[in-house]
Design an enzyme around this catalytic site. Structure first.
Site, mmCIF file in Angstrom:
data_model
loop_
_atom_site.group_PDB
_atom_site.id
_atom_site.type_symbol
_atom_site.label_atom_id
_atom_site.label_comp_id
_atom_site.label_asym_id
_atom_site.label_seq_id
_atom_site.Cartn_x
_atom_site.Cartn_y
_atom_site.Cartn_z
ATOM 1 N N GLN A 283 40.671 0.267 0.648
ATOM 2 C CA GLN A 283 39.740 0.749 1.663
ATOM 3 C C GLN A 283 40.373 1.927 2.383
ATOM 4 O O GLN A 283 41.589 2.115 2.368
ATOM 5 C CB GLN A 283 39.458 -0.339 2.712
ATOM 6 C CG GLN A 283 38.533 -1.442 2.228
ATOM 7 C CD GLN A 283 38.095 -2.380 3.353
ATOM 8 O OE1 GLN A 283 38.695 -2.423 4.420
ATOM 9 N NE2 GLN A 283 37.063 -3.160 3.092
ATOM 10 N N ALA B 83 34.389 3.461 14.692
ATOM 11 C CA ALA B 83 35.267 3.065 13.584
ATOM 12 C C ALA B 83 34.415 2.907 12.341
ATOM 13 O O ALA B 83 33.191 2.730 12.427
ATOM 14 C CB ALA B 83 35.980 1.756 13.918
ATOM 15 N N HIS C 34 40.749 -6.556 4.919
ATOM 16 C CA HIS C 34 40.231 -5.202 5.184
ATOM 17 C C HIS C 34 41.317 -4.406 5.905
ATOM 18 O O HIS C 34 42.349 -4.977 6.297
ATOM 19 C CB HIS C 34 38.927 -5.242 5.992
ATOM 20 C CG HIS C 34 38.953 -6.087 7.226
ATOM 21 N ND1 HIS C 34 37.897 -6.188 8.089
ATOM 22 C CD2 HIS C 34 39.924 -6.888 7.766
ATOM 23 C CE1 HIS C 34 38.212 -6.993 9.083
ATOM 24 N NE2 HIS C 34 39.425 -7.427 8.916
ATOM 25 N N ARG D 279 40.759 -10.081 -1.550
ATOM 26 C CA ARG D 279 39.764 -11.118 -1.191
ATOM 27 C C ARG D 279 39.699 -12.194 -2.268
ATOM 28 O O ARG D 279 39.832 -11.887 -3.456
ATOM 29 C CB ARG D 279 38.379 -10.468 -1.007
ATOM 30 C CG ARG D 279 38.378 -9.566 0.208
ATOM 31 C CD ARG D 279 37.021 -9.225 0.712
ATOM 32 N NE ARG D 279 37.140 -8.126 1.674
ATOM 33 C CZ ARG D 279 36.140 -7.505 2.219
ATOM 34 N NH1 ARG D 279 34.913 -7.850 1.929
ATOM 35 N NH2 ARG D 279 36.350 -6.518 3.071
ATOM 36 N N VAL E 22 32.321 -4.224 16.258
ATOM 37 C CA VAL E 22 31.579 -3.028 16.701
ATOM 38 C C VAL E 22 30.295 -3.438 17.407
ATOM 39 O O VAL E 22 29.761 -4.524 17.186
ATOM 40 C CB VAL E 22 31.234 -2.089 15.511
ATOM 41 C CG1 VAL E 22 32.460 -1.348 15.048
ATOM 42 C CG2 VAL E 22 30.574 -2.843 14.387
ATOM 43 N N TRP F 130 34.569 -12.574 5.058
ATOM 44 C CA TRP F 130 35.774 -12.162 4.346
ATOM 45 C C TRP F 130 36.435 -13.369 3.697
ATOM 46 O O TRP F 130 37.075 -14.166 4.382
ATOM 47 C CB TRP F 130 36.749 -11.477 5.314
ATOM 48 C CG TRP F 130 36.210 -10.177 5.827
ATOM 49 C CD1 TRP F 130 36.302 -8.963 5.198
ATOM 50 C CD2 TRP F 130 35.491 -9.949 7.045
ATOM 51 N NE1 TRP F 130 35.670 -7.995 5.952
ATOM 52 C CE2 TRP F 130 35.181 -8.567 7.088
ATOM 53 C CE3 TRP F 130 35.081 -10.759 8.097
ATOM 54 C CZ2 TRP F 130 34.467 -7.991 8.135
ATOM 55 C CZ3 TRP F 130 34.377 -10.185 9.139
ATOM 56 C CH2 TRP F 130 34.074 -8.814 9.156
HETATM 57 C C1 YSA Z 1 33.063 -1.966 9.541
HETATM 58 C C2 YSA Z 1 32.939 -1.510 10.849
HETATM 59 C C3 YSA Z 1 34.024 -0.845 11.392
HETATM 60 O O1 YSA Z 1 33.959 -0.386 12.672
HETATM 61 C C4 YSA Z 1 35.195 -0.635 10.661
HETATM 62 C C5 YSA Z 1 35.301 -1.138 9.369
HETATM 63 C C6 YSA Z 1 34.227 -1.798 8.835
HETATM 64 C C7 YSA Z 1 34.338 -2.348 7.458
HETATM 65 C C8 YSA Z 1 34.781 -3.796 7.462
HETATM 66 N N1 YSA Z 1 36.160 -3.950 7.878
HETATM 67 C C9 YSA Z 1 34.642 -4.359 6.073
HETATM 68 O O2 YSA Z 1 35.622 -4.714 5.426
HETATM 69 N N2 YSA Z 1 33.392 -4.379 5.615
HETATM 70 S S1 YSA Z 1 33.005 -4.824 4.109
HETATM 71 O O3 YSA Z 1 33.410 -6.186 3.884
HETATM 72 O O4 YSA Z 1 31.611 -4.575 3.938
HETATM 73 O O5 YSA Z 1 33.823 -3.896 3.156
HETATM 74 C C10 YSA Z 1 33.786 -2.486 3.304
HETATM 75 C C11 YSA Z 1 33.703 -1.820 1.960
HETATM 76 O O6 YSA Z 1 34.775 -2.286 1.147
HETATM 77 C C12 YSA Z 1 32.432 -2.191 1.201
HETATM 78 O O7 YSA Z 1 31.370 -1.368 1.570
HETATM 79 C C13 YSA Z 1 32.876 -1.932 -0.210
HETATM 80 O O8 YSA Z 1 32.798 -0.549 -0.494
HETATM 81 C C14 YSA Z 1 34.331 -2.333 -0.194
HETATM 82 N N3 YSA Z 1 34.512 -3.687 -0.738
HETATM 83 C C15 YSA Z 1 34.316 -4.863 -0.092
HETATM 84 N N4 YSA Z 1 34.598 -5.877 -0.911
HETATM 85 C C16 YSA Z 1 34.980 -5.367 -2.089
HETATM 86 C C17 YSA Z 1 34.923 -3.957 -1.981
HETATM 87 N N5 YSA Z 1 35.256 -3.149 -3.004
HETATM 88 C C18 YSA Z 1 35.643 -3.744 -4.147
HETATM 89 N N6 YSA Z 1 35.727 -5.075 -4.347
HETATM 90 C C19 YSA Z 1 35.411 -5.914 -3.351
HETATM 91 N N7 YSA Z 1 35.526 -7.239 -3.539
#
Ligand code: YSA
Length: 351
Positions: free
Chosen positions: A222, A319, A182, A208, A265, A161
């Site tokens: 999100q 989650a 997130h 981010r 997780v 992140w």
């Molecule tokens: C995972 C497990 C859990 O038990 C609960 C939540 C999560 C998700 C975790 N918190 C997370 O943020 N994962 S992630 O970094 O892969 O982002 C999740 C989703 O946010 C991605 O699949 C994407 O759809 C979106 N995302 C991430 N960065 C982004 C974005 N959408 C637009 N622009 C970005 N820079």
């Protein structure tokens, strides 16, 4: 009139003003009348000005009387203007210049932003399965965004992140505040404030420190989900997310789960749906794989449960977290995330 008006003076002024107004048949004549009586140098205005030289008692009585006359004149003025306006309209109608068969003028109507629509659709899908909707802060503590999610300071998982830090330094010289990367910190805040069973979804904005491209924004939305109770299993998670995909994308879409890693997780998973363009055959939208990832998920790590005071030998939970714009892109075939925030009506009016 003297600067000390008697009641009779005022009555006469009112009577003559009303007589003259009755004779005024056009907008121009009415305007002349207004200037003569109520304008800056008008007769009544002069009277009101003259009041300042009177003794306080006299001023009060004469002022009240003069203001009553002013109110009568203003009311009659509005009535006269309205009569002239109606007369004009009637004349136009009699000449037949109003064509009631013409279509009306288009009045532009606003609408909800496509992201807002998608957030609501996603939350409605989970609400239909018994989830509550809650919201939390966008400026967050490191403690909730990372530490309580089993991501300690200096742990390499933080690199997942790219973080925008807030310029606030605590007594230890550390930066404990950030723009949340997130919606997962709301898992911790929710559990700290409730006993199981817990079933919530959390829509909200995330930030981010990322360069933007067709699928990445530096700010985006999100929706987080969390369910904790006795006896919750991985099968409950799959069933819930299958149902979600069916409600949002339709029953024909295929769903795939694969192992993924998130420190909060255990085990972790990513969920993908078959590509809406090539239906799984492989194309440049799905980078030849036939699948498009839509969310991260998993069983809540016992460390996280214990951290908020839950007994992890009794309670389990799942989650998940998904990107709202990415879901909208898949649903509507939008090929660039930057269109959402370009403020271009040609894009926004399509939703
Ligand atoms: C995972 C497990 C859990 O038990 C609960 C939540 C999560 C998700 C975790 N918190 C997370 O943020 N994962 S992630 O970094 O892969 O982002 C999740 C989703 O946010 C991605 O699949 C994407 O759809 C979106 N995302 C991430 N960065 C982004 C974005 N959408 C637009 N622009 C970005 N820079």
């Amino acid at each position: 009139m003297t600067s000390n008006p008697t009641p009779t003076d005022l009555e006469e002024l009112q009577a003559s003003a009303l007589r003259e107004l009755e004779q005024a048949a056009s907008s121009e004549a009415i305007e002349q009348w207004r200037v003569a009586y109520l304008g800056r140098r008008g007769r009544l205005t002069q009277v009101l000005r003259g009041l300042s030289s009177l003794a306080p008692d006299e001023r009060r009585t004469a002022g009240a009387a003069a203001n009553r006359v002013k109110a009568v004149l203003e009311e009659r003025l509005a009535g006269a203007e309205e009569n002239v306006r109606l007369g004009r309209l009637q004349a136009i109608a009699e000449e037949g210049r109003i064509d009631v068969t013409l279509p009306g003028r288009h009045v532009p109507v606003g609408r909800l932003h496509p992201t807002t629509q998608m957030v609501r659709e996603i939350c409605d899908a989970f609400a239909s399965m018994g989830f509550q909707v809650v919201e939390g802060p966008e400026v967050e503590w490191d403690y909730y965004n990372f530490e309580m999610l089993n991501i300690p300071k200096d742990h390499p998982a933080r690199d997942m992140w790219d973080t925008l830090w807030i310029d606030h330094v605590d007594a230890q010289g550390e930066r404990p505040m950030l723009l949340r990367t997130h919606t997962s910190p709301m898992q911790v805040r929710t559990m700290q404030n409730a006993e199981p069973p817990v079933r919530v979804v959390v829509p909200g904005k995330c930030y981010r420190y990322e360069a933007t491209d067709a699928t990445h924004e530096w700010h985006f939305y999100q929706v987080e989900g969390l369910a904790v109770d006795e006896g919750i299993t991985f099968a409950d998670m799959k069933g819930t997310l299958y149902e979600f995909a069916r409600l949002i994308f339709g029953s024909e879409r295929k769903v795939r789960f694969r192992v993924d890693f998130f420190p909060f997780v255990e085990p972790g998973a990513e969920m993908a749906i078959d590509c809406f363009v090539c239906k799984g055959g492989g194309c440049n939208v799905c980078k030849g794989t036939g699948w498009i990832e839509i969310l991260g998920a998993g069983m809540v790590n016992p460390t996280v449960l214990e951290g908020v005071g839950y007994d992890s030998s009794r309670y389990t939970g799942f989650a998940f977290g998904m990107g709202v714009e990415r879901i909208a892109m898949l649903k509507y075939g939008i090929d660039d995330i930057r269109l959402f925030y370009g403020n271009d009506l040609r894009f926004l009016q399509q939703f």
